[in-house]
Motif scaffolding. Structure first.
Motif, PDB file in Angstrom:
ATOM      1  N   ARG A 143       0.859  -1.287  -0.012  1.00 18.89           N
ATOM      2  CA  ARG A 143      -0.012   0.172  -0.097  1.00 18.89           C
ATOM      3  C   ARG A 143       0.833   1.127  -0.052  1.00 18.89           C
ATOM      4  NH1 ARG A 143      -2.833  -3.303   3.697  1.00 18.89           N
ATOM      5  NH2 ARG A 143      -1.770  -2.179   5.401  1.00 18.89           N
ATOM      6  N   LEU A 174       2.369   1.642  -3.498  1.00 19.70           N
ATOM      7  CA  LEU A 174       1.437   2.086  -4.473  1.00 19.70           C
ATOM      8  C   LEU A 174       1.096   3.496  -4.339  1.00 19.70           C
ATOM      9  CD1 LEU A 174      -1.208  -0.906  -4.245  1.00 19.70           C
ATOM     10  CD2 LEU A 174       0.201  -0.080  -6.427  1.00 19.70           C
ATOM     11  N   ARG A 175       1.049   4.096  -3.030  1.00 19.41           N
ATOM     12  CA  ARG A 175       0.854   5.428  -2.861  1.00 19.41           C
ATOM     13  C   ARG A 175       2.141   6.166  -3.298  1.00 19.41           C
ATOM     14  NH1 ARG A 175      -2.139   8.934   0.384  1.00 19.41           N
ATOM     15  NH2 ARG A 175      -1.104  10.932   1.110  1.00 19.41           N
ATOM     16  N   ARG A 201       1.590   6.217  -7.339  1.00 20.68           N
ATOM     17  CA  ARG A 201       0.449   6.347  -7.846  1.00 20.68           C
ATOM     18  C   ARG A 201       0.213   7.463  -8.967  1.00 20.68           C
ATOM     19  NH1 ARG A 201       0.457   9.370  -3.149  1.00 20.68           N
ATOM     20  NH2 ARG A 201      -0.357  11.345  -3.341  1.00 20.68           N
ATOM     21  N   THR A 242      -0.226   6.296 -12.963  1.00 14.47           N
ATOM     22  CA  THR A 242      -1.216   7.228 -13.779  1.00 14.47           C
ATOM     23  C   THR A 242      -0.709   7.748 -15.050  1.00 14.47           C
ATOM     24  OG1 THR A 242      -2.227   7.307 -11.646  1.00 14.47           O
ATOM     25  CG2 THR A 242      -2.994   8.857 -13.600  1.00 14.47           C
TER      26      THR A 242
END
Length: 551
Positions: free
Chosen positions: A32, A35-36, A39, A43
Protein backbone atom coordinates in the motif's frame (compact mmCIF):
# COMPACT_ATOMS: atom_id res chain seq x y z
CA UNK A 1 27.96 17.18 33.22
CA UNK A 2 26.97 14.16 31.13
CA UNK A 3 23.76 12.22 31.42
CA UNK A 4 23.00 8.82 30.04
CA UNK A 5 19.71 7.60 28.77
CA UNK A 6 18.46 4.13 28.32
CA UNK A 7 17.21 3.44 24.77
CA UNK A 8 13.52 2.75 24.64
CA UNK A 9 12.47 -0.22 22.56
CA UNK A 10 10.26 0.61 19.62
CA UNK A 11 6.93 -1.14 20.04
CA UNK A 12 6.10 -3.64 17.32
CA UNK A 13 2.66 -4.66 16.12
CA UNK A 14 1.13 -7.64 17.89
CA UNK A 15 4.21 -8.00 20.03
CA UNK A 16 6.32 -9.33 17.13
CA UNK A 17 9.99 -8.43 17.26
CA UNK A 18 11.87 -7.32 14.17
CA UNK A 19 14.32 -10.19 14.49
CA UNK A 20 11.63 -12.85 14.65
CA UNK A 21 9.45 -11.48 11.86
CA UNK A 22 8.22 -14.01 9.32
CA UNK A 23 9.69 -13.67 5.80
CA UNK A 24 6.66 -11.78 4.44
CA UNK A 25 5.62 -9.82 7.54
CA UNK A 26 4.43 -6.34 6.59
CA UNK A 27 3.93 -7.19 2.92
CA UNK A 28 0.45 -5.68 2.69
CA UNK A 29 1.48 -2.47 4.43
CA UNK A 30 4.52 -2.06 2.19
CA UNK A 31 2.49 -2.70 -0.95
CA UNK A 32 0.00 0.00 0.00
CA UNK A 33 2.88 2.35 0.79
CA UNK A 34 4.59 1.68 -2.57
CA UNK A 35 1.32 2.15 -4.44
CA UNK A 36 0.86 5.48 -2.74
CA UNK A 37 4.39 6.55 -3.65
CA UNK A 38 3.97 5.59 -7.31
CA UNK A 39 0.33 6.37 -7.93
CA UNK A 40 1.24 9.38 -10.07
CA UNK A 41 3.88 7.47 -12.04
CA UNK A 42 1.52 4.60 -12.77
CA UNK A 43 -1.24 7.01 -13.79
CA UNK A 44 1.10 8.88 -16.14
CA UNK A 45 2.36 5.67 -17.76
CA UNK A 46 -1.19 4.38 -18.18
CA UNK A 47 -2.56 7.58 -19.69
CA UNK A 48 0.47 8.07 -21.95
CA UNK A 49 0.33 4.56 -23.40
CA UNK A 50 -3.47 4.43 -23.63
CA UNK A 51 -3.71 7.80 -25.39
CA UNK A 52 -0.84 6.88 -27.71
CA UNK A 53 -2.50 3.59 -28.66
CA UNK A 54 -5.93 5.17 -29.12
CA UNK A 55 -4.68 8.09 -31.22
CA UNK A 56 -2.47 5.80 -33.31
CA UNK A 57 -5.39 3.52 -34.16
CA UNK A 58 -7.48 6.53 -35.20
CA UNK A 59 -4.66 7.95 -37.30
CA UNK A 60 -4.01 4.62 -39.04
CA UNK A 61 -7.71 4.29 -39.78
CA UNK A 62 -7.72 7.78 -41.29
CA UNK A 63 -4.59 7.37 -43.39
CA UNK A 64 -5.36 3.83 -44.57
CA UNK A 65 -9.16 3.75 -44.91
CA UNK A 66 -9.53 0.89 -47.40
CA UNK A 67 -8.07 -2.49 -48.22
CA UNK A 68 -5.97 -1.24 -51.14
CA UNK A 69 -4.19 1.36 -49.02
CA UNK A 70 -3.52 -1.14 -46.24
CA UNK A 71 -2.09 -3.68 -48.68
CA UNK A 72 0.23 -1.02 -50.04
CA UNK A 73 1.33 -0.33 -46.50
CA UNK A 74 1.90 -4.05 -45.92
CA UNK A 75 4.45 -4.04 -48.74
CA UNK A 76 6.73 -1.93 -46.53
CA UNK A 77 7.17 -4.88 -44.19
CA UNK A 78 9.33 -6.56 -46.82
CA UNK A 79 12.10 -4.07 -45.98
CA UNK A 80 14.51 -5.46 -43.32
CA UNK A 81 14.70 -2.07 -41.59
CA UNK A 82 10.91 -2.04 -41.25
CA UNK A 83 10.93 -5.58 -39.88
CA UNK A 84 13.55 -4.61 -37.29
CA UNK A 85 11.42 -1.71 -36.03
CA UNK A 86 8.01 -3.46 -36.14
CA UNK A 87 7.58 -7.20 -35.77
CA UNK A 88 6.55 -10.43 -37.45
CA UNK A 89 4.41 -9.83 -40.52
CA UNK A 90 1.23 -11.71 -39.69
CA UNK A 91 -1.90 -11.13 -41.74
CA UNK A 92 -0.26 -9.21 -44.59
CA UNK A 93 -2.31 -11.11 -47.17
CA UNK A 94 -5.43 -9.53 -45.66
CA UNK A 95 -3.99 -6.51 -43.90
CA UNK A 96 -6.77 -5.39 -41.59
CA UNK A 97 -6.59 -2.38 -39.29
CA UNK A 98 -6.09 -4.73 -36.34
CA UNK A 99 -3.21 -6.58 -38.01
CA UNK A 100 -1.61 -3.25 -38.96
CA UNK A 101 -1.92 -1.98 -35.39
CA UNK A 102 -0.43 -5.17 -33.94
CA UNK A 103 2.44 -5.40 -36.42
CA UNK A 104 3.43 -1.76 -36.25
CA UNK A 105 2.57 -0.70 -32.68
CA UNK A 106 3.00 -3.77 -30.49
CA UNK A 107 6.80 -3.55 -30.36
CA UNK A 108 6.68 0.04 -29.10
CA UNK A 109 4.10 -0.80 -26.44
CA UNK A 110 5.91 -3.93 -25.23
CA UNK A 111 9.22 -2.07 -24.94
CA UNK A 112 7.52 0.80 -23.07
CA UNK A 113 5.93 -1.52 -20.49
CA UNK A 114 9.28 -3.29 -20.07
CA UNK A 115 11.05 0.02 -19.38
CA UNK A 116 8.36 1.04 -16.89
CA UNK A 117 8.72 -2.25 -15.02
CA UNK A 118 12.51 -2.09 -14.92
CA UNK A 119 12.46 1.43 -13.51
CA UNK A 120 9.86 0.57 -10.86
CA UNK A 121 11.60 -2.59 -9.68
CA UNK A 122 15.02 -0.96 -9.38
CA UNK A 123 13.47 2.05 -7.64
CA UNK A 124 12.06 -0.14 -4.87
CA UNK A 125 14.91 -2.65 -4.57
CA UNK A 126 18.48 -1.64 -5.34
CA UNK A 127 17.82 2.11 -5.08
CA UNK A 128 16.27 1.58 -1.63
CA UNK A 129 19.34 -0.34 -0.51
CA UNK A 130 21.72 2.22 -1.97
CA UNK A 131 20.04 5.08 -0.12
CA UNK A 132 19.84 3.18 3.17
CA UNK A 133 16.05 3.33 3.35
CA UNK A 134 15.68 -0.44 3.08
CA UNK A 135 17.90 -0.90 6.13
CA UNK A 136 15.57 1.37 8.09
CA UNK A 137 12.59 -0.67 6.93
CA UNK A 138 14.27 -3.91 7.92
CA UNK A 139 14.86 -2.51 11.39
CA UNK A 140 11.07 -2.55 11.80
CA UNK A 141 8.96 -5.71 12.04
CA UNK A 142 9.28 -6.32 8.32
CA UNK A 143 10.12 -9.71 6.85
CA UNK A 144 13.26 -10.21 4.79
CA UNK A 145 11.30 -10.90 1.63
CA UNK A 146 8.49 -8.39 2.19
CA UNK A 147 10.17 -5.36 0.49
CA UNK A 148 11.16 -7.14 -2.76
CA UNK A 149 7.85 -9.00 -2.84
CA UNK A 150 5.99 -5.70 -2.42
CA UNK A 151 8.05 -4.21 -5.27
CA UNK A 152 7.16 -7.09 -7.59
CA UNK A 153 3.49 -6.94 -6.62
CA UNK A 154 3.58 -3.20 -7.29
CA UNK A 155 4.96 -3.86 -10.77
CA UNK A 156 2.29 -6.49 -11.35
CA UNK A 157 -0.44 -4.05 -10.36
CA UNK A 158 1.11 -1.34 -12.55
CA UNK A 159 1.20 -3.67 -15.56
CA UNK A 160 -2.35 -4.78 -14.88
CA UNK A 161 -3.52 -1.17 -14.90
CA UNK A 162 -1.48 -0.32 -18.00
CA UNK A 163 -2.66 -3.46 -19.80
CA UNK A 164 -6.25 -2.61 -18.99
CA UNK A 165 -5.76 0.93 -20.28
CA UNK A 166 -4.27 -0.38 -23.52
CA UNK A 167 -7.17 -2.81 -23.98
CA UNK A 168 -9.76 -0.09 -23.41
CA UNK A 169 -7.94 2.25 -25.82
CA UNK A 170 -7.88 -0.41 -28.55
CA UNK A 171 -11.55 -1.23 -28.13
CA UNK A 172 -12.37 2.50 -28.13
CA UNK A 173 -10.49 2.73 -31.43
CA UNK A 174 -12.92 0.21 -32.92
CA UNK A 175 -10.77 -2.93 -32.87
CA UNK A 176 -11.85 -6.48 -32.07
CA UNK A 177 -12.45 -7.18 -28.37
CA UNK A 178 -10.61 -10.53 -28.20
CA UNK A 179 -7.56 -9.20 -30.00
CA UNK A 180 -7.57 -6.08 -27.82
CA UNK A 181 -7.67 -8.18 -24.63
CA UNK A 182 -4.81 -10.32 -25.96
CA UNK A 183 -2.82 -7.16 -26.74
CA UNK A 184 -3.32 -5.84 -23.20
CA UNK A 185 -2.46 -9.17 -21.58
CA UNK A 186 0.67 -9.57 -23.72
CA UNK A 187 1.78 -6.07 -22.75
CA UNK A 188 1.27 -6.73 -19.03
CA UNK A 189 2.95 -10.15 -19.07
CA UNK A 190 5.96 -8.79 -20.97
CA UNK A 191 6.28 -5.92 -18.51
CA UNK A 192 6.24 -8.26 -15.50
CA UNK A 193 8.87 -10.48 -17.14
CA UNK A 194 11.31 -7.61 -17.53
CA UNK A 195 10.50 -6.52 -13.99
CA UNK A 196 11.78 -9.96 -12.98
CA UNK A 197 14.89 -9.34 -15.10
CA UNK A 198 15.49 -6.15 -13.10
CA UNK A 199 15.03 -8.10 -9.86
CA UNK A 200 17.94 -10.32 -10.94
CA UNK A 201 20.21 -7.50 -12.15
CA UNK A 202 19.60 -5.66 -8.85
CA UNK A 203 21.51 -8.42 -7.05
CA UNK A 204 24.89 -7.90 -8.75
CA UNK A 205 26.06 -4.33 -8.17
CA UNK A 206 25.81 -1.84 -5.34
CA UNK A 207 24.32 0.97 -7.43
CA UNK A 208 20.88 1.38 -8.93
CA UNK A 209 22.31 2.83 -12.14
CA UNK A 210 24.19 -0.38 -12.90
CA UNK A 211 21.10 -2.48 -12.15
CA UNK A 212 18.97 -0.33 -14.47
CA UNK A 213 21.62 -0.25 -17.18
CA UNK A 214 22.10 -4.01 -17.15
CA UNK A 215 18.36 -4.67 -17.30
CA UNK A 216 17.97 -2.22 -20.19
CA UNK A 217 20.88 -3.93 -21.95
CA UNK A 218 18.98 -7.23 -21.65
CA UNK A 219 15.93 -5.50 -23.13
CA UNK A 220 18.03 -4.14 -26.00
CA UNK A 221 19.46 -7.60 -26.66
CA UNK A 222 15.93 -9.05 -26.73
CA UNK A 223 14.93 -6.31 -29.17
CA UNK A 224 17.73 -7.02 -31.63
CA UNK A 225 17.52 -10.81 -31.35
CA UNK A 226 13.82 -10.58 -32.17
CA UNK A 227 14.55 -8.22 -35.06
CA UNK A 228 17.28 -10.43 -36.52
CA UNK A 229 15.05 -13.49 -36.23
CA UNK A 230 12.14 -11.79 -37.99
CA UNK A 231 14.44 -10.60 -40.77
CA UNK A 232 15.44 -14.23 -41.37
CA UNK A 233 11.79 -15.28 -41.55
CA UNK A 234 8.92 -12.80 -41.88
CA UNK A 235 6.71 -14.56 -39.33
CA UNK A 236 9.56 -15.35 -36.95
CA UNK A 237 12.46 -17.79 -37.17
CA UNK A 238 14.01 -20.00 -34.50
CA UNK A 239 16.17 -17.03 -33.49
CA UNK A 240 13.08 -14.92 -32.79
CA UNK A 241 11.93 -17.43 -30.18
CA UNK A 242 14.99 -16.65 -28.07
CA UNK A 243 13.53 -13.20 -27.31
CA UNK A 244 10.80 -12.59 -24.71
CA UNK A 245 9.49 -9.78 -26.91
CA UNK A 246 8.86 -12.27 -29.69
CA UNK A 247 6.76 -14.44 -27.37
CA UNK A 248 4.30 -11.59 -26.96
CA UNK A 249 4.28 -10.82 -30.69
CA UNK A 250 3.82 -14.49 -31.58
CA UNK A 251 0.31 -14.37 -30.11
CA UNK A 252 -0.73 -13.30 -33.65
CA UNK A 253 -2.85 -10.42 -32.45
CA UNK A 254 -5.96 -9.69 -34.52
CA UNK A 255 -5.05 -12.43 -37.00
CA UNK A 256 -5.27 -15.85 -35.38
CA UNK A 257 -4.90 -15.32 -31.63
CA UNK A 258 -3.01 -17.95 -29.73
CA UNK A 259 -2.28 -17.65 -26.04
CA UNK A 260 0.28 -20.36 -25.39
CA UNK A 261 3.40 -18.25 -26.25
CA UNK A 262 2.59 -16.13 -23.19
CA UNK A 263 3.07 -19.25 -21.04
CA UNK A 264 6.76 -19.01 -21.95
CA UNK A 265 6.79 -15.50 -20.50
CA UNK A 266 5.05 -16.64 -17.32
CA UNK A 267 7.43 -19.60 -16.87
CA UNK A 268 10.49 -17.43 -17.48
CA UNK A 269 9.21 -14.89 -14.96
CA UNK A 270 8.91 -17.60 -12.32
CA UNK A 271 12.43 -18.84 -13.08
CA UNK A 272 13.89 -15.33 -12.91
CA UNK A 273 12.21 -14.60 -9.60
CA UNK A 274 13.51 -17.87 -8.20
CA UNK A 275 17.01 -16.92 -9.32
CA UNK A 276 16.63 -13.46 -7.78
CA UNK A 277 15.65 -14.96 -4.42
CA UNK A 278 18.55 -17.43 -4.53
CA UNK A 279 21.04 -14.68 -5.36
CA UNK A 280 19.70 -12.38 -2.65
CA UNK A 281 20.52 -15.03 -0.04
CA UNK A 282 24.18 -14.98 -1.07
CA UNK A 283 24.86 -11.33 -0.31
CA UNK A 284 24.62 -8.80 2.51
CA UNK A 285 22.07 -6.03 2.62
CA UNK A 286 23.37 -3.07 0.64
CA UNK A 287 26.11 -5.10 -1.03
CA UNK A 288 26.18 -6.74 -4.43
CA UNK A 289 27.35 -10.13 -5.58
CA UNK A 290 30.00 -8.45 -7.70
CA UNK A 291 32.57 -6.76 -5.52
CA UNK A 292 33.27 -3.17 -6.55
CA UNK A 293 36.61 -2.67 -8.27
CA UNK A 294 39.09 -0.47 -6.43
CA UNK A 295 39.55 2.90 -8.06
CA UNK A 296 42.87 4.14 -9.39
CA UNK A 297 45.45 5.36 -6.92
CA UNK A 298 45.16 8.84 -8.40
CA UNK A 299 42.06 10.39 -9.92
CA UNK A 300 42.03 11.74 -13.43
CA UNK A 301 42.97 15.40 -13.34
CA UNK A 302 39.77 16.20 -15.26
CA UNK A 303 37.76 15.16 -12.21
CA UNK A 304 39.24 18.03 -10.22
CA UNK A 305 36.87 20.42 -11.98
CA UNK A 306 33.07 20.40 -12.28
CA UNK A 307 33.10 19.90 -16.06
CA UNK A 308 35.10 16.68 -15.88
CA UNK A 309 33.05 15.39 -12.96
CA UNK A 310 29.72 16.01 -14.68
CA UNK A 311 30.99 14.53 -17.92
CA UNK A 312 31.97 11.38 -16.05
CA UNK A 313 28.56 11.21 -14.34
CA UNK A 314 26.72 11.39 -17.65
CA UNK A 315 29.08 9.24 -19.70
CA UNK A 316 27.14 5.98 -19.49
CA UNK A 317 23.77 7.56 -20.27
CA UNK A 318 25.26 9.55 -23.15
CA UNK A 319 26.79 6.47 -24.77
CA UNK A 320 23.54 4.53 -24.35
CA UNK A 321 21.36 7.23 -25.88
CA UNK A 322 23.85 7.81 -28.68
CA UNK A 323 23.90 4.12 -29.58
CA UNK A 324 20.11 3.96 -29.72
CA UNK A 325 19.85 7.10 -31.85
CA UNK A 326 22.43 5.80 -34.32
CA UNK A 327 20.72 2.44 -34.75
CA UNK A 328 17.29 4.06 -35.14
CA UNK A 329 18.63 6.65 -37.58
CA UNK A 330 20.28 4.11 -39.87
CA UNK A 331 17.25 1.79 -39.77
CA UNK A 332 14.74 4.54 -40.54
CA UNK A 333 16.90 6.17 -43.18
CA UNK A 334 17.16 2.85 -44.98
CA UNK A 335 13.37 2.93 -45.52
CA UNK A 336 13.62 5.91 -47.90
CA UNK A 337 13.42 3.87 -51.10
CA UNK A 338 10.49 1.80 -49.82
CA UNK A 339 8.50 4.94 -49.01
CA UNK A 340 8.73 6.04 -52.65
CA UNK A 341 7.18 2.74 -53.70
CA UNK A 342 4.39 3.20 -51.14
CA UNK A 343 3.54 6.69 -52.40
CA UNK A 344 3.46 5.47 -55.99
CA UNK A 345 0.76 2.98 -55.00
CA UNK A 346 -1.09 5.25 -52.55
CA UNK A 347 -0.62 8.98 -53.37
CA UNK A 348 -3.36 10.09 -50.93
CA UNK A 349 -0.88 9.58 -48.07
CA UNK A 350 0.85 12.78 -49.17
CA UNK A 351 -2.19 14.82 -48.22
CA UNK A 352 -2.51 13.02 -44.88
CA UNK A 353 1.04 13.57 -43.68
CA UNK A 354 1.77 16.84 -45.47
CA UNK A 355 5.04 16.00 -47.23
CA UNK A 356 6.29 17.49 -50.46
CA UNK A 357 5.77 15.05 -53.39
CA UNK A 358 8.61 16.70 -55.34
CA UNK A 359 11.06 16.06 -52.50
CA UNK A 360 9.72 12.84 -51.10
CA UNK A 361 13.03 11.38 -49.92
CA UNK A 362 14.04 14.67 -48.31
CA UNK A 363 10.64 14.97 -46.61
CA UNK A 364 10.81 11.44 -45.24
CA UNK A 365 14.39 11.91 -44.07
CA UNK A 366 13.36 15.20 -42.46
CA UNK A 367 10.53 13.53 -40.56
CA UNK A 368 12.88 10.84 -39.25
CA UNK A 369 15.44 13.49 -38.31
CA UNK A 370 12.81 15.39 -36.32
CA UNK A 371 12.05 12.32 -34.21
CA UNK A 372 15.76 11.71 -33.66
CA UNK A 373 16.14 15.34 -32.59
CA UNK A 374 13.37 14.72 -30.07
CA UNK A 375 15.36 11.73 -28.82
CA UNK A 376 18.47 13.88 -28.39
CA UNK A 377 16.37 16.44 -26.52
CA UNK A 378 14.97 13.72 -24.27
CA UNK A 379 18.55 12.77 -23.41
CA UNK A 380 19.27 16.38 -22.45
CA UNK A 381 16.20 16.50 -20.22
CA UNK A 382 17.11 13.19 -18.57
CA UNK A 383 20.57 14.58 -17.87
CA UNK A 384 19.08 17.62 -16.12
CA UNK A 385 16.84 15.33 -14.07
CA UNK A 386 19.97 13.35 -13.19
CA UNK A 387 21.53 16.55 -11.83
CA UNK A 388 18.46 16.93 -9.64
CA UNK A 389 19.02 13.42 -8.25
CA UNK A 390 22.65 14.33 -7.56
CA UNK A 391 21.42 17.24 -5.48
CA UNK A 392 18.85 15.08 -3.69
CA UNK A 393 21.62 12.69 -2.74
CA UNK A 394 23.65 15.53 -1.25
CA UNK A 395 26.50 15.12 -3.72
CA UNK A 396 26.06 18.45 -5.49
CA UNK A 397 26.06 20.20 -2.13
CA UNK A 398 29.32 18.51 -1.15
CA UNK A 399 30.98 19.78 -4.33
CA UNK A 400 29.72 23.30 -3.68
CA UNK A 401 30.92 23.48 -0.08
CA UNK A 402 34.41 22.36 -1.13
CA UNK A 403 34.95 25.55 -3.10
CA UNK A 404 33.08 25.26 -6.40
CA UNK A 405 30.72 28.20 -6.78
CA UNK A 406 27.03 27.63 -7.35
CA UNK A 407 27.09 29.44 -10.68
CA UNK A 408 30.16 27.48 -11.77
CA UNK A 409 28.51 24.16 -10.90
CA UNK A 410 25.26 24.90 -12.72
CA UNK A 411 27.05 26.46 -15.69
CA UNK A 412 29.29 23.42 -15.98
CA UNK A 413 26.27 21.14 -15.96
CA UNK A 414 24.58 23.29 -18.61
CA UNK A 415 27.66 23.33 -20.81
CA UNK A 416 28.25 19.59 -20.67
CA UNK A 417 24.61 18.71 -21.29
CA UNK A 418 24.17 21.14 -24.19
CA UNK A 419 27.39 19.99 -25.87
CA UNK A 420 26.45 16.34 -25.51
CA UNK A 421 22.95 17.02 -26.82
CA UNK A 422 24.29 18.85 -29.88
CA UNK A 423 26.74 16.03 -30.51
CA UNK A 424 23.82 13.59 -30.32
CA UNK A 425 21.96 15.75 -32.85
CA UNK A 426 24.87 15.77 -35.28
CA UNK A 427 25.45 12.03 -34.94
CA UNK A 428 21.72 11.40 -35.42
CA UNK A 429 21.83 13.43 -38.62
CA UNK A 430 24.84 11.48 -39.83
CA UNK A 431 23.17 8.16 -39.02
CA UNK A 432 19.99 9.13 -40.86
CA UNK A 433 22.01 10.33 -43.82
CA UNK A 434 23.94 7.09 -43.83
CA UNK A 435 20.72 5.07 -43.93
CA UNK A 436 19.31 7.20 -46.77
CA UNK A 437 22.61 6.90 -48.64
CA UNK A 438 22.45 3.13 -48.42
CA UNK A 439 18.88 3.20 -49.74
CA UNK A 440 19.28 5.62 -52.66
CA UNK A 441 23.00 5.30 -53.40
CA UNK A 442 23.86 8.98 -52.94
CA UNK A 443 26.47 9.59 -50.22
CA UNK A 444 25.92 13.35 -50.29
CA UNK A 445 22.98 12.67 -47.96
CA UNK A 446 25.33 12.21 -45.02
CA UNK A 447 26.62 15.79 -45.03
CA UNK A 448 23.18 17.11 -45.97
CA UNK A 449 21.53 15.52 -42.95
CA UNK A 450 24.32 16.61 -40.60
CA UNK A 451 23.75 20.21 -41.67
CA UNK A 452 19.97 19.84 -41.35
CA UNK A 453 20.26 18.50 -37.81
CA UNK A 454 21.70 21.82 -36.61
CA UNK A 455 18.35 23.51 -37.28
CA UNK A 456 16.88 21.62 -34.32
CA UNK A 457 19.61 22.71 -31.89
CA UNK A 458 17.86 25.91 -30.66
CA UNK A 459 14.58 24.07 -30.02
CA UNK A 460 16.35 21.28 -28.14
CA UNK A 461 18.38 23.75 -26.11
CA UNK A 462 15.20 25.67 -25.27
CA UNK A 463 13.58 22.55 -23.80
CA UNK A 464 16.73 21.83 -21.79
CA UNK A 465 16.74 25.45 -20.61
CA UNK A 466 13.17 24.99 -19.34
CA UNK A 467 14.40 22.00 -17.34
CA UNK A 468 17.29 24.05 -15.94
CA UNK A 469 14.94 26.90 -15.00
CA UNK A 470 12.81 24.46 -13.01
CA UNK A 471 15.93 22.95 -11.42
CA UNK A 472 17.25 26.35 -10.42
CA UNK A 473 14.02 27.96 -9.22
CA UNK A 474 11.56 25.17 -8.35
CA UNK A 475 13.68 22.03 -7.96
CA UNK A 476 10.84 19.79 -6.83
CA UNK A 477 9.05 20.53 -10.11
CA UNK A 478 12.00 19.58 -12.34
CA UNK A 479 10.28 16.41 -13.49
CA UNK A 480 7.39 18.42 -14.94
CA UNK A 481 9.56 19.21 -17.95
CA UNK A 482 8.68 15.73 -19.21
CA UNK A 483 5.17 17.05 -19.86
CA UNK A 484 6.65 19.43 -22.43
CA UNK A 485 8.70 16.60 -23.97
CA UNK A 486 5.68 14.30 -24.22
CA UNK A 487 3.54 17.05 -25.75
CA UNK A 488 6.27 17.86 -28.27
CA UNK A 489 6.45 14.20 -29.32
CA UNK A 490 2.65 14.01 -29.54
CA UNK A 491 2.46 17.08 -31.78
CA UNK A 492 5.26 15.80 -34.01
CA UNK A 493 3.69 12.37 -34.31
CA UNK A 494 -0.03 13.08 -34.56
CA UNK A 495 -0.52 16.84 -34.70
CA UNK A 496 -0.93 16.97 -38.48
CA UNK A 497 -3.28 13.99 -38.63
CA UNK A 498 -5.49 15.13 -35.75
CA UNK A 499 -5.58 18.72 -37.04
CA UNK A 500 -4.78 20.19 -33.63
CA UNK A 501 -5.44 23.91 -33.05
CA UNK A 502 -2.52 26.15 -33.99
CA UNK A 503 -2.36 27.55 -30.46
CA UNK A 504 -1.73 24.10 -29.02
CA UNK A 505 0.73 23.12 -31.73
CA UNK A 506 2.72 26.31 -31.09
CA UNK A 507 3.46 25.13 -27.53
CA UNK A 508 5.92 22.67 -29.05
CA UNK A 509 9.28 24.34 -29.78
CA UNK A 510 9.83 21.89 -32.63
CA UNK A 511 6.65 23.03 -34.41
CA UNK A 512 8.45 26.26 -35.35
CA UNK A 513 11.19 24.39 -37.23
CA UNK A 514 10.46 23.53 -40.88
CA UNK A 515 10.93 19.99 -42.14
CA UNK A 516 14.60 20.28 -43.03
CA UNK A 517 16.18 19.41 -45.43
CA UNK A 518 13.01 19.34 -47.57
CA UNK A 519 12.27 22.93 -46.50
CA UNK A 520 14.60 25.80 -45.75
CA UNK A 521 14.96 26.96 -42.16
CA UNK A 522 14.39 30.64 -41.41
CA UNK A 523 16.56 32.53 -38.98
CA UNK A 524 13.95 34.38 -36.92
CA UNK A 525 12.37 31.39 -35.07
CA UNK A 526 15.82 30.05 -34.28
CA UNK A 527 16.95 33.41 -32.90
CA UNK A 528 13.82 33.78 -30.77
CA UNK A 529 14.29 30.29 -29.33
CA UNK A 530 17.96 30.97 -28.62
CA UNK A 531 17.14 34.23 -26.80
CA UNK A 532 14.40 32.52 -24.77
CA UNK A 533 16.85 29.78 -23.81
CA UNK A 534 19.41 32.36 -22.63
CA UNK A 535 16.80 34.10 -20.48
CA UNK A 536 15.69 30.80 -18.92
CA UNK A 537 19.28 29.85 -18.15
CA UNK A 538 19.85 33.24 -16.51
CA UNK A 539 16.76 32.67 -14.37
CA UNK A 540 18.04 29.21 -13.46
CA UNK A 541 21.39 30.57 -12.28
CA UNK A 542 19.79 33.37 -10.26
CA UNK A 543 17.34 30.96 -8.65
CA UNK A 544 20.04 28.39 -7.90
CA UNK A 545 22.22 31.01 -6.19
CA UNK A 546 19.39 32.15 -3.94
CA UNK A 547 17.86 28.86 -2.81
CA UNK A 548 19.06 26.22 -0.39
CA UNK A 549 21.07 23.28 -1.70
CA UNK A 550 20.83 19.98 0.13
CA UNK A 551 24.02 18.61 1.67
Amino acid sequence: MMTTTTPTAVPTPSGTSATSAAPFTGLGTLLRFYLRLDRVRITVWTLALALTVWSTVLSLAAVYPDEASRQARAALLENPAAVLMTGPAYGIDNYTLGAMTANELSLTVFVATAIMSILLVVRHTRAQEESGRLELLRALPVGAYAPPAAALLLVSVANLVVGTGITVALIAGGLDVVGSIAFGVASAVTGVLFGAVAAVTAQFGEHSRSATGTALAVLAAAFFVRGAGDIIEATGSWLSWLSPIAWAQQTRLYVDERWWPLLLSVATTVVLLTVAVALSRRRDLGAGLRAPKPGPAEADSALLGPVGLIRRLLRGAFVGWLTGLVLFGVAMGALASSVEDLIDEMPQVLDMVGVDPDALTASFAGMMLMFLALGATAFGVSAVVRMRSEEDGGRSGLVIITGTGRSAWLSAALGVIVVQMVVALLVSGAATGLGVAFAVGDWAWVLRMIAASLAYAPAGILVVAVAFALLGCVPRATGLVWVLVVWTVFVAWLGEMLDLPDELVALSPFSHIPLVPAENATAMPLIIQAVAAVLLVAAAIVGFRRRDVQV
